[in-house]
Every structure is written in C-alpha cells, then in structure tokens.
Design a protein around this motif. Sequence first.
Motif, PDB file in Angstrom:
ATOM      1  N   HIS A   4      37.469  49.439  58.484  1.00 19.95           N
ATOM      2  CA  HIS A   4      37.875  48.408  57.525  1.00 19.95           C
ATOM      3  C   HIS A   4      38.635  49.005  56.344  1.00 19.95           C
ATOM      4  O   HIS A   4      39.301  48.280  55.597  1.00 19.95           O
ATOM      5  N   ILE A   5      38.550  50.325  56.184  1.00 25.28           N
ATOM      6  CA  ILE A   5      39.219  50.974  55.051  1.00 25.28           C
ATOM      7  C   ILE A   5      40.729  51.059  55.246  1.00 25.28           C
ATOM      8  O   ILE A   5      41.455  51.378  54.299  1.00 25.28           O
ATOM      9  N   ILE A   6      41.211  50.771  56.449  1.00 25.70           N
ATOM     10  CA  ILE A   6      42.629  51.002  56.746  1.00 25.70           C
ATOM     11  C   ILE A   6      43.533  50.170  55.844  1.00 25.70           C
ATOM     12  O   ILE A   6      44.506  50.681  55.272  1.00 25.70           O
ATOM     13  N   ASN A   7      43.225  48.901  55.702  1.00 29.25           N
ATOM     14  CA  ASN A   7      44.079  48.039  54.879  1.00 29.25           C
ATOM     15  C   ASN A   7      44.128  48.517  53.436  1.00 29.25           C
ATOM     16  O   ASN A   7      45.179  48.473  52.783  1.00 29.25           O
ATOM     17  N   VAL A   8      42.986  48.992  52.931  1.00 28.75           N
ATOM     18  CA  VAL A   8      42.946  49.499  51.560  1.00 28.75           C
ATOM     19  C   VAL A   8      43.779  50.768  51.444  1.00 28.75           C
ATOM     20  O   VAL A   8      44.537  50.955  50.481  1.00 28.75           O
ATOM     21  N   LEU A   9      43.656  51.658  52.429  1.00 26.23           N
ATOM     22  CA  LEU A   9      44.418  52.906  52.402  1.00 26.23           C
ATOM     23  C   LEU A   9      45.915  52.652  52.483  1.00 26.23           C
ATOM     24  O   LEU A   9      46.710  53.302  51.800  1.00 26.23           O
ATOM     25  N   LEU A  10      46.298  51.714  53.331  1.00 25.60           N
ATOM     26  CA  LEU A  10      47.723  51.421  53.490  1.00 25.60           C
ATOM     27  C   LEU A  10      48.332  50.839  52.219  1.00 25.60           C
ATOM     28  O   LEU A  10      49.529  51.007  51.956  1.00 25.60           O
ATOM     29  N   SER A  11      47.512  50.175  51.421  1.00 21.97           N
ATOM     30  CA  SER A  11      48.020  49.589  50.172  1.00 21.97           C
ATOM     31  C   SER A  11      48.024  50.589  49.022  1.00 21.97           C
ATOM     32  O   SER A  11      48.584  50.309  47.967  1.00 21.97           O
ATOM     33  N   GLU A  12      47.397  51.752  49.218  1.00 23.74           N
ATOM     34  CA  GLU A  12      47.329  52.766  48.164  1.00 23.74           C
ATOM     35  C   GLU A  12      48.584  53.641  48.214  1.00 23.74           C
ATOM     36  O   GLU A  12      48.829  54.346  49.194  1.00 23.74           O
ATOM     37  N   LYS A  13      49.368  53.598  47.144  1.00 19.32           N
ATOM     38  CA  LYS A  13      50.641  54.316  47.115  1.00 19.32           C
ATOM     39  C   LYS A  13      50.483  55.821  46.903  1.00 19.32           C
ATOM     40  O   LYS A  13      51.431  56.578  47.113  1.00 19.32           O
TER      41      LYS A  13
END
Length: 493
Positions: free
Chosen positions: A147-156
Amino acid sequence: MLKNSSKITRLKSSLSSSLEYNKQFYLFFKHTIQNCRQCELVALMDFIRLFKHHKFLILFCGFIYSFVWFNNKIFEQSSKFDKTVTSYHANISIKNIYFIFEYLSKLQVNLLLIDPFLLDYLFIRQLPFRKFQKHLITFGITYDSIHIINVLLSEKKFSVTISRSFNNSSIDHIFIAYNQQLIHLAILHEKKSYFLIRPTTVQLPININLSYGDTARVIELTEKEFAKDQLPFYCPNNVLHFLWLYKRSEFLECNRTLANKMENQFHIYQNRSQINLVILPMRNINYILNKLEKNYWLAGGTLLGWYRHCGFIPYTQDVDFGLFAEEYDENIRKYFLGNPIVYLWGALGLVNDSLEFRLFTGHYTFDLFWAYRENDHRWCGYQLCSCDLFGYRFSIPCSPVDYLNNEYGYDLWKNPLENNYKWINIKYQSTWNDISWMYAIRLYTSEGKLRQDKYAINWITKHFNYSLKRIPSYLNVLPNEPITLPPVFIGEI
C-alpha cells in the motif's frame, strides 16, 4: 743555588722532551692529513673513472631511487586522503540510508533484512553498520505492505521503480533511489511453507547484482522469525542458518507440459490417498535434514514424479532422498530412531560403502541414499535448488534434466517406464565378505531400539552361511579389532 740549578735543568729537559713530542705528533698529524687528502683524491679519481664507464647505470639507479621515494610520499598522502574520502562517503551513505528508513517507518513498514552481503557483514564479520558502504541493500516486505507504493510515487524526494510480474498481475519488487543510494524491497509472496520472491522484470544498471530478484528464490516460513536488535530493521534470528539456506534458494518449476501429457495421453492421475500418506513424512524429513544442515535432494522416482507429473508417480511404492556421504554423521540416525512420524526401520550398508537408511511410517517407505565421491567425481555432483511439491519446499538438483538423463537414459524418462525396464546406471563397486555382511544390516523397532530377535538375525544371516546368536553392533561400521566368526550354520534359515 745548586738545588735551584738542578730544578731548572730538569725543567729545561722536560720542556725539551715535550717540544720534541709535540713536534713528532705534528709531523704525524700532518702526514696523516696528507695521506687522507691523497686517499680522498684517489677515491674521487676512482669515482670519476667509475662514472665515466658506468654513468648510465649510476644515473638510472639514482632515478629509480628518486622515483620510489617520490611515489612513497605520494602514496602516504593518497592513503590519508582516501581514508578521509572513504569516511566521508560512508557517512553520506549511512545518512541516505537512514533518511529512507525514517520515511518508511512513518509508513509503518517492517523491513526484513535478507541481503546476504549485509547479513555477513554485520553478523559473521561483526562490523559496524555505520561504516557499511554498498550502493544497494535488499529487504523483504510482506505483500500487505505494498500500500506504500502510491505514497512513494507521490514523494518527489525519491526515484521509485516498480517491477511487476510478467503477466502484470502482481507487484514483485520496489526500488527506491535517493542520492545514489538504492533500497530494494522484495515482495514476499506467502505459500504453504515458504515465501516466494519472483524475478524482477526491471532492467537495472550492469554494475548492480541482485541477491533476490536475479531469479525466482524462496525463503522458508521457518526462517520468518526476525528480531530487531538496536537496528532500524529486522534480522533473522539464526543468520548462519539463513545464509546456509540461501545457497539452495533458487526456485525451479516442474514441467507442466509433461504433466498435462501424463494425464491427457497416458491417463495417469495424482492419487490423493498417496499424497496424504507421503507429504507429512516428507516434510518431517526435510525439516530434520535442514535443521542438521545436511544437503539433500529428491532423487530417483521422486524427482521424476516432481518434474514429469508435478507431483508423485502414483504407482511407486517409496520416496527417495539423496545425500552427500562426506556429510554423514550419527545425528541423522539419532533423529530418526523412534521418530513418531517416520522412524528408522533399517540401516543398510556400511558408513563408508553403500549406506542406506530405510524409514517407515507403517504404510510407506522412505529411503535415504548416500552418494560417494570416487576420485574427482561422484554421483550427483550438481548444485542444489528448491522446488514446490504440493505447496511445500524441497531441495532438488539445479539441473534436474541432466540428473534424469543420467539416471534413466537420455529422454527415456519422458514416457512412463515399461514393466521390464532394466537400469542402465548400475556399477558394481565391491563384494562384501561374511564379516562385512554381519555389520551391514541393522533393523530397529518403531521405538528406536535395535532389533535382536529372530526376524532381525534371519535378515542378516540370509546373505551368508553363518548363524548369529546376537547382533554385534548397530553403527554399520567394521570394528578395528580382529573378528572371530561364529560357527557354521547348519540347516535352513
């Protein structure tokens, strides 16, 4: 007056003697200096003559000396600089790693350290983590952490790369890059008795070597006990055993095409009652041999059943395991004596020649065969890998096709064997004498006690012409002292 005159005379005589001595010393000193000057002049002339004849050699030696001295000075300065730079890069690397750790901890992700290089660095060589330098570190995370993938992808701040399965049905790997530091998160897909880590589909730089994701690999569920000890991640409780299992963690698939052929063309189907009788004892054998860190593999018809049928051969009556003879020790016997799941029924052969353990459940037989080295080779000189058999992990040769070709003949194993099949790989090693036969067969009860009844004695004596009143030993090893044979047996056994 006479006395004074005498004193004056003696004084003059003394002064005269002193002056004479000083004069002689002066002449000696002057002569010595002249000789030294002559020696220096001679030495100088000799050096000039030597230089004229060997000036290139002398200049070359002088150049070499100057060059070595100069390079030593440069090396000393360079070493000091390298240590400073290394320390600087180590600090930068650790800061980058901890920055990623802190971010992932906020997402409540438990990192399981499975990187064999870092595990060896921390626990085998016992070096401090703060000095660790490696461009990539591999951790395992369970599938419910993706579930962390979406958060990681949004982190610049990070550069995130996702590896999906070949059919795009699941996520298998996550690569997080930050300031040239790479954290690799391998997804642990849980099966019945192991975690499966699939190969990555991402093209990585050529200088990056993956310990997981290079191919399909497995981690046994028994190794999932991780502990957190003053580190920002979890580590295996038994690192040595974890690293031992890693060497045989490469995962191979059975041949589904042949398995379908066995069912559709030859109408050979899996026998559910056979599976129920066999799989639990096999798991117990696998557990014991792994605990003792003994390399084993599915052998003979059992390996053939896994590869050709993706299961068992329904009409076989036993299960075969192979082991390396040089790894034998008596702990194997001790673990199976009186084992409540699958016990040692008989030890056949000698420890140094053709040893076999026959295990029994009351319904099914399981054979452990030891492979011996002969000169520079031995039967089954293959690396070991892992396979799935009805949801459970077992060890197999990494080249199962080569193994089966050697066992049954080239491609002859691809079709069911005929009833009158003759083995092609039999080689007669030696002939035992009567004394060897006395020590080569030992039978046991289900409670683990040596059988010394008539049945056991008959089992041994049927191979030679001597009767026995008692069983002389149970370790399948010939004694060092001379042996006196019992009297000749007369009558039918």
